[in-house]
Design a protein around this motif. Structure first.
Motif, mmCIF file in Angstrom:
data_model
loop_
_atom_site.group_PDB
_atom_site.id
_atom_site.type_symbol
_atom_site.label_atom_id
_atom_site.label_comp_id
_atom_site.label_asym_id
_atom_site.label_seq_id
_atom_site.Cartn_x
_atom_site.Cartn_y
_atom_site.Cartn_z
ATOM 1 N N VAL A 44 0.731 -1.057 -0.149
ATOM 2 C CA VAL A 44 0.010 0.068 -0.093
ATOM 3 C C VAL A 44 0.938 1.450 0.150
ATOM 4 O O VAL A 44 0.560 2.193 -0.665
ATOM 5 N N ASP A 45 1.969 1.302 0.757
ATOM 6 C CA ASP A 45 2.933 2.396 0.902
ATOM 7 C C ASP A 45 3.482 2.642 -0.684
ATOM 8 O O ASP A 45 3.614 3.794 -0.883
ATOM 9 N N HIS A 46 3.834 1.509 -1.028
ATOM 10 C CA HIS A 46 4.505 1.466 -2.187
ATOM 11 C C HIS A 46 3.517 2.180 -3.321
ATOM 12 O O HIS A 46 3.920 3.083 -4.467
ATOM 13 N N LEU A 47 2.455 1.812 -3.555
ATOM 14 C CA LEU A 47 1.447 2.138 -4.401
ATOM 15 C C LEU A 47 0.923 3.775 -4.281
ATOM 16 O O LEU A 47 0.969 4.651 -5.080
ATOM 17 N N CYS A 48 0.731 3.932 -3.049
ATOM 18 C CA CYS A 48 0.692 5.485 -2.647
ATOM 19 C C CYS A 48 1.541 6.305 -3.105
ATOM 20 O O CYS A 48 1.508 7.478 -3.627
ATOM 21 N N ALA A 49 2.976 5.947 -2.742
ATOM 22 C CA ALA A 49 4.129 6.757 -3.350
ATOM 23 C C ALA A 49 4.281 6.759 -4.817
ATOM 24 O O ALA A 49 4.461 8.015 -5.210
ATOM 25 N N LEU A 50 3.786 6.036 -5.492
ATOM 26 C CA LEU A 50 3.939 5.903 -6.902
ATOM 27 C C LEU A 50 2.740 6.674 -7.597
ATOM 28 O O LEU A 50 2.998 7.554 -8.478
ATOM 29 N N LEU A 51 1.713 6.768 -7.151
ATOM 30 C CA LEU A 51 0.482 7.424 -7.336
ATOM 31 C C LEU A 51 0.905 9.021 -7.198
ATOM 32 O O LEU A 51 0.406 9.961 -7.870
ATOM 33 N N ALA A 52 1.302 9.269 -5.911
ATOM 34 C CA ALA A 52 1.765 10.770 -5.702
ATOM 35 C C ALA A 52 2.717 11.420 -6.557
ATOM 36 O O ALA A 52 2.732 12.386 -7.000
ATOM 37 N N ARG A 53 3.668 10.657 -6.945
ATOM 38 C CA ARG A 53 4.808 10.989 -7.977
ATOM 39 C C ARG A 53 4.248 11.042 -9.212
ATOM 40 O O ARG A 53 4.521 12.095 -10.093
ATOM 41 N N LEU A 54 3.327 10.139 -9.602
ATOM 42 C CA LEU A 54 2.891 10.318 -10.930
ATOM 43 C C LEU A 54 1.878 11.542 -11.105
ATOM 44 O O LEU A 54 1.855 12.031 -12.251
ATOM 45 N N SER A 55 1.290 11.923 -10.116
ATOM 46 C CA SER A 55 0.422 13.103 -10.059
ATOM 47 C C SER A 55 1.239 14.400 -10.518
ATOM 48 O O SER A 55 0.891 15.077 -11.204
ATOM 49 N N VAL A 56 2.375 14.376 -9.708
ATOM 50 C CA VAL A 56 3.269 15.265 -9.881
ATOM 51 C C VAL A 56 3.893 15.662 -11.159
ATOM 52 O O VAL A 56 3.896 16.625 -11.958
ATOM 53 N N GLY A 57 4.247 14.507 -11.604
ATOM 54 C CA GLY A 57 4.909 14.209 -12.837
ATOM 55 C C GLY A 57 3.766 14.475 -14.210
ATOM 56 O O GLY A 57 4.312 15.234 -15.247
ATOM 57 N N GLN A 58 2.860 14.226 -14.008
ATOM 58 C CA GLN A 58 1.752 14.484 -15.070
ATOM 59 C C GLN A 58 1.423 15.930 -15.071
ATOM 60 O O GLN A 58 1.371 16.439 -16.315
ATOM 61 N N GLN A 59 1.412 16.452 -13.844
ATOM 62 C CA GLN A 59 0.843 17.848 -13.925
ATOM 63 C C GLN A 59 1.877 18.803 -14.884
ATOM 64 O O GLN A 59 1.795 19.622 -15.654
ATOM 65 N N SER A 60 3.195 18.397 -14.359
ATOM 66 C CA SER A 60 4.592 19.079 -14.954
ATOM 67 C C SER A 60 4.562 18.926 -16.482
ATOM 68 O O SER A 60 4.778 19.715 -17.190
ATOM 69 N N ARG A 61 4.404 17.847 -16.655
ATOM 70 C CA ARG A 61 4.382 17.180 -18.340
ATOM 71 C C ARG A 61 3.232 17.880 -19.105
ATOM 72 O O ARG A 61 3.530 18.600 -20.163
ATOM 73 N N ASP A 62 2.003 18.201 -18.743
ATOM 74 C CA ASP A 62 1.057 18.624 -19.354
ATOM 75 C C ASP A 62 1.316 20.118 -19.296
ATOM 76 O O ASP A 62 1.056 20.523 -20.529
ATOM 77 N N VAL A 63 1.789 20.867 -18.356
ATOM 78 C CA VAL A 63 2.103 22.098 -18.667
ATOM 79 C C VAL A 63 3.212 22.398 -19.638
ATOM 80 O O VAL A 63 3.069 23.281 -20.503
ATOM 81 N N GLU A 64 4.083 21.553 -19.615
ATOM 82 C CA GLU A 64 5.358 21.800 -20.679
ATOM 83 C C GLU A 64 4.981 21.492 -22.031
ATOM 84 O O GLU A 64 5.375 22.218 -22.706
ATOM 85 N N LYS A 65 4.104 20.626 -22.417
ATOM 86 C CA LYS A 65 3.492 20.250 -23.430
ATOM 87 C C LYS A 65 2.474 21.308 -24.165
ATOM 88 O O LYS A 65 2.617 21.432 -25.200
ATOM 89 N N ASP A 66 1.816 21.773 -23.063
ATOM 90 C CA ASP A 66 0.755 22.645 -23.520
ATOM 91 C C ASP A 66 1.432 24.082 -23.908
ATOM 92 O O ASP A 66 1.025 24.599 -24.829
ATOM 93 N N ILE A 67 2.449 24.330 -23.411
ATOM 94 C CA ILE A 67 3.134 25.549 -23.750
ATOM 95 C C ILE A 67 4.105 25.423 -24.938
ATOM 96 O O ILE A 67 4.871 26.502 -25.341
ATOM 97 N N GLY A 68 4.349 24.105 -25.432
ATOM 98 C CA GLY A 68 5.088 23.971 -26.643
ATOM 99 C C GLY A 68 6.542 23.272 -26.214
ATOM 100 O O GLY A 68 7.458 23.392 -27.088
ATOM 101 N N SER A 69 6.913 22.850 -24.854
ATOM 102 C CA SER A 69 8.193 22.411 -24.627
ATOM 103 C C SER A 69 8.187 20.917 -25.177
ATOM 104 O O SER A 69 7.711 20.165 -24.360
ATOM 105 N N ARG A 70 8.935 20.512 -26.210
ATOM 106 C CA ARG A 70 8.805 19.142 -26.889
ATOM 107 C C ARG A 70 9.871 18.288 -26.222
ATOM 108 O O ARG A 70 9.687 17.133 -26.050
#
Length: 782
Positions: free
Chosen positions: A659-685
């Motif tokens: 459970v701790d491993h899955l929660c840690a992965l979900l938290a890191r995935l959430s931060v990574g996806q938000q950063s990736r979406d912002v960078e992709k939307d503004i055009g950083s390929r």
């Protein structure tokens, strides 16, 4: 020659005393005797004279050098009584010879050797048995080997008494009479040691290492007393386990009173109570009334009478029921998590401290897997700073209308602490008490990376009924329940991650022509992620449901029922009430009972009505009975909480890690996806490309973690079903054959797992499976 023979029998050196292996020269006195006379002389010299001399020499060595008082008393009795009787027998035979008694002296004043041997009829067997006894004691004293035979394990008081009591069951009357007499000597010597402990609370000054109670001295200040424990290998065979516990309790209570200076002035503190000398005389009379060999039932009755006498006088004021209820309330609220806000505040404070440590670590993002936090070191000062935050949070939850304040919280501030677990604490709690599996300690390193324990300041006189092993058991139960609550809280928090559940809001550029393309890309991205994350959310929902139901079952079905049953036993007046009492009403009722029975102006119990007297007698329970009932309650509680089910505990511990491993992965995935979406939307390929590779890697780790969690879910439910079946089959095979005696607390055997299994079997369709064909169905049952 007859005179020389009598001197040889008395133990003096003589040429008639020969070893049986010694070769007889031709010129010796044996050449003047017939073979029959030679055989009789050999029997007299070796079986009587030489055996008498060997017994006397060996017994003298034991009396002067043996560490056991009981063994020395037995050998001293052999010297002073039984060998003296043999010596008197020699004098009687000599007198009969001089008086020309016809039983020994024949015609023409001839004294046959057969007549002398017949005069000592029975002494050969008695001396042979005494020789085996004293030689075994002496040999065991010289070479105390671990592989000694039964006859050689006589170096201790318990071994000596047990050997002598077994020797009374023999077919030889002379050996039975001899062993019964020595049993009385051994048990008398042991009772003298016991008297010092039962009357004054002091260990015997001589032979302390051979006594069944051992003590470890603490500091000499006024707040510390010695720690005493039972040495079960030194307990005599006529002492039952419950009686041994009563002996420990009485002496420890007297030692506490003596250390506080209260035992000498006890009669001044008790209203119209008996003086110290009267109590000691009464207790001494109880021990003196015993007959030897000691009957176990009569000995238990005498010890019980002393315990009840002490409980009705000194200990009634020393440990009132209200003080016991206050400590038990703290244990229930904070160790058994009756106060849910305490668990939430403790988990939040620990997570905040852990987040601060993680933010200060430079390579925390590079660590992966379930052992991500193992490299973080938590110091003692950081652990000590967590609990003050919790108290502040709980104090802020109090309303302004509460003028009296929370007395339970204030008492918990003084008694409860959080610290790192040390090896000494683990060893101290492992000695005695409940035998829990080692897996029960594995939950103590889930709140923080380092094993932490919730401790209770067990000050005197609370330690009269609350032992250190009981506090350790409460700490293990607390870590166990807190781990379940923590895993459920963390899984519930993952459901609030908006970026993973609903997707991120697109960041449009200033160009209107690109807005449509950005919106289409974001919608496609969200759809693909939803398709991948749907089985993961199904597993998270199922795990959350399982932990929620398991925690609710432990709190409401197990802890609450066991605690109410224990409280009904503590307060007999509550048994006649149809409405269950609240904790405040229960405490007020106990306070009223204690205050009424402590007033000296009220009539004695004999003048009260029978019903009131019975309730009064039951309400005034002695501390030892409280201790035994409390340990029985803890045993049944651990059994119902499945803490003794090694397979379930091991599987649950692995499930917590997943459970701790899955929660840690979900938290890191959430931060990574938000950063990736912002960078992709503004055009950083370039960054988006690296982010896509990282996201695919995260999805692979999530799929692996989800598989482990699914396996854990199925295995845990299967183990719960096995535990339910095992309990049901045991109950049907053996039944419930528990008989109460002396108003003993006996918990009811209840199998409550069927309710939990019903809830897990008939869950909602949203939790059991999803409608998509790409999602695996989570199987909760076979």
């Amino acid at each position: 020659m007859i005179h020389e023979l009598l001197l040889a029998l008395s133990g003096h050196p003589s040429p008639l005393l020969k070893d049986k292996n010694e070769k007889i020269p031709k010129s010796s006195i044996d050449n003047l005797l017939s073979p029959a006379e030679n055989a009789l002389l050999t029997s007299l010299s070796r079986d009587l004279g030489q055996r008498h001399s060997s017994i006397r020499t060996t017994a003298n060595d034991v009396v002067t050098s043996h560490p056991s008082t009981v063994c020395r008393a037995v050998c001293a009795s052999i010297l002073s009584k039984h060998l003296a009787q043999f010596q008197q027998k020699i004098l009687d035979v000599e007198r009969d010879i001089l008086d020309e008694n016809s039983s020994i002296v024949g015609a023409y004043n001839i004294v046959p050797l057969s007549s002398i041997l017949g005069a000592f009829n029975g002494w050969e067997r008695k001396l042979d048995w005494l020789w085996r006894l004293v030689s075994s004691i002496h040999r065991e004293n010289l070479n105390q080997g671990p592989r000694a035979r039964k006859e050689e394990r006589l170096c201790t008081a318990s071994g000596m008494i047990g050997y002598l009591r077994d020797a009374t069951h023999t077919g030889f009357p002379e050996i039975e009479e001899l062993s019964v007499d020595l049993v009385a000597v051994a048990e008398t010597a042991w009772l003298k040691q016991l008297t010092s402990w039962m009357l004054y609370g002091k260990l015997p000054s001589i032979g302390t290492a051979d006594f069944c109670i051992s003590g470890v001295a603490q500091s000499d200040d006024g707040d510390a007393t010695d720690i005493y424990s039972i040495r079960h290998d030194l307990v005599p065979p006529f002492v039952e386990p419950d009686t041994a516990s009563s002996i420990l309790f009485v002496g420890r209570s007297l030692n506490y009173l003596r250390a506080r200076g209260a035992y000498e002035g006890m009669h001044a503190e008790l209203a119209n109570g008996p003086s110290t000398s009267i109590l000691q005389s009464h207790h001494l009379a109880e021990l003196s009334s015993l007959r030897f060999p000691i009957n176990p039932s009569r000995f238990s009755a005498a010890i019980r009478s002393i315990r009840l006498s002490l409980s009705k006088t000194a200990l009634r004021r020393l440990l009132p029921l209200t003080k016991v209820l206050e400590v038990l309330g703290v244990l229930k609220d904070f160790f058994l998590l009756e106060r849910g806000e305490f668990a939430l505040a403790l988990i939040s404070a620990a997570d905040e401290r852990l987040a601060e440590k993680q933010s200060s670590s430079r390579d925390n993002y590079k660590m992966k897997g379930p052992d991500t936090l193992k490299h973080i070191m938590i110091k003692e000062g950081e652990v000590n700073s967590i609990l003050p935050r919790v108290w502040s949070t709980l104090a802020s939850l109090q309303t302004l209308d509460d003028e009296d304040g929370d007395e339970g919280l204030e008492l918990a501030r003084e008694l409860v602490g959080l610290s790192l677990e040390s090896k000494t604490q683990h060893q101290k709690g492992s000695t005695g008490g409940l035998a829990l599996p080692d897996m029960a300690d594995d939950f103590q390193d889930l709140l923080l990376p380092t094993a932490t324990v919730l401790t209770l300041q067990n000050y005197s006189p609370l330690d009269l009924f609350l032992t250190p092993s009981d506090v350790t058991t409460y700490s293990r139960i607390h870590a166990y329940l807190l781990a379940i609550r923590r895993a459920h809280l963390h899984l519930s928090k993952t459901m609030t991650l908006a970026a993973l559940r609903r997707g991120s809001h697109p960041q449009f550029s200033n160009s209107p022509s690109e807005r449509s393309q950005v919106f289409n890309d974001q919608r496609y991205r969200t759809f693909e992620r939803f398709k991948i994350m749907r089985p993961i959310w199904a597993t998270v929902g199922s795990a959350t449901y399982l932990l929620a139901e398991l925690g609710a079952y432990f709190q409401s079905e197990v802890i609450e029922d066991c605690w109410k049953e224990f409280h009904r036993w503590l307060n007999p007046q509550a048994r006649t009430s149809l409405r269950p009492q609240s904790p405040d009403e229960f405490q007020r009722s106990a306070s009223l009972t204690a205050s009424v029975n402590s007033r000296p102006d009220l009539p004695d119990e004999g003048t009260l009505p029978s019903g009131v007297a019975d309730q009064t007698e039951k309400a005034l329970r002695d501390p030892e009975r409280l201790m035994m009932a409390h340990q029985t309650f803890l045993h049944s509680l651990c059994q119902a909480l499945l803490l003794k089910n090694t397979s379930f505990i091991k599987r649950l511990r692995t499930f917590m890690t997943d459970v701790d491993h899955l929660c840690a992965l979900l938290a890191r995935l959430s931060v990574g996806q938000q950063s990736r979406d912002v960078e992709k939307d503004i055009g950083s390929r370039s960054t988006a490309t690296n982010g896509g590779f990282e996201e695919a890697h995260f999805f692979g780790d999530l799929a692996s973690a989800r598989g482990k969690l699914d396996t854990g879910l199925t295995s845990m439910v299967s183990l719960l079903r096995d535990a339910h079946s095992a309990h049901t089959s045991t109950t049907e095979a053996y039944g419930i054959q528990i008989m109460k005696k002396d108003d003993e607390f006996v918990p009811k055997e209840k199998n409550r797992l069927d309710r939990l299994l019903l809830k897990l079997d008939y869950t909602s369709p949203q939790t059991m499976a999803t409608s998509s064909r790409d999602v695996d169905t989570i199987r909760w049952s076979d």
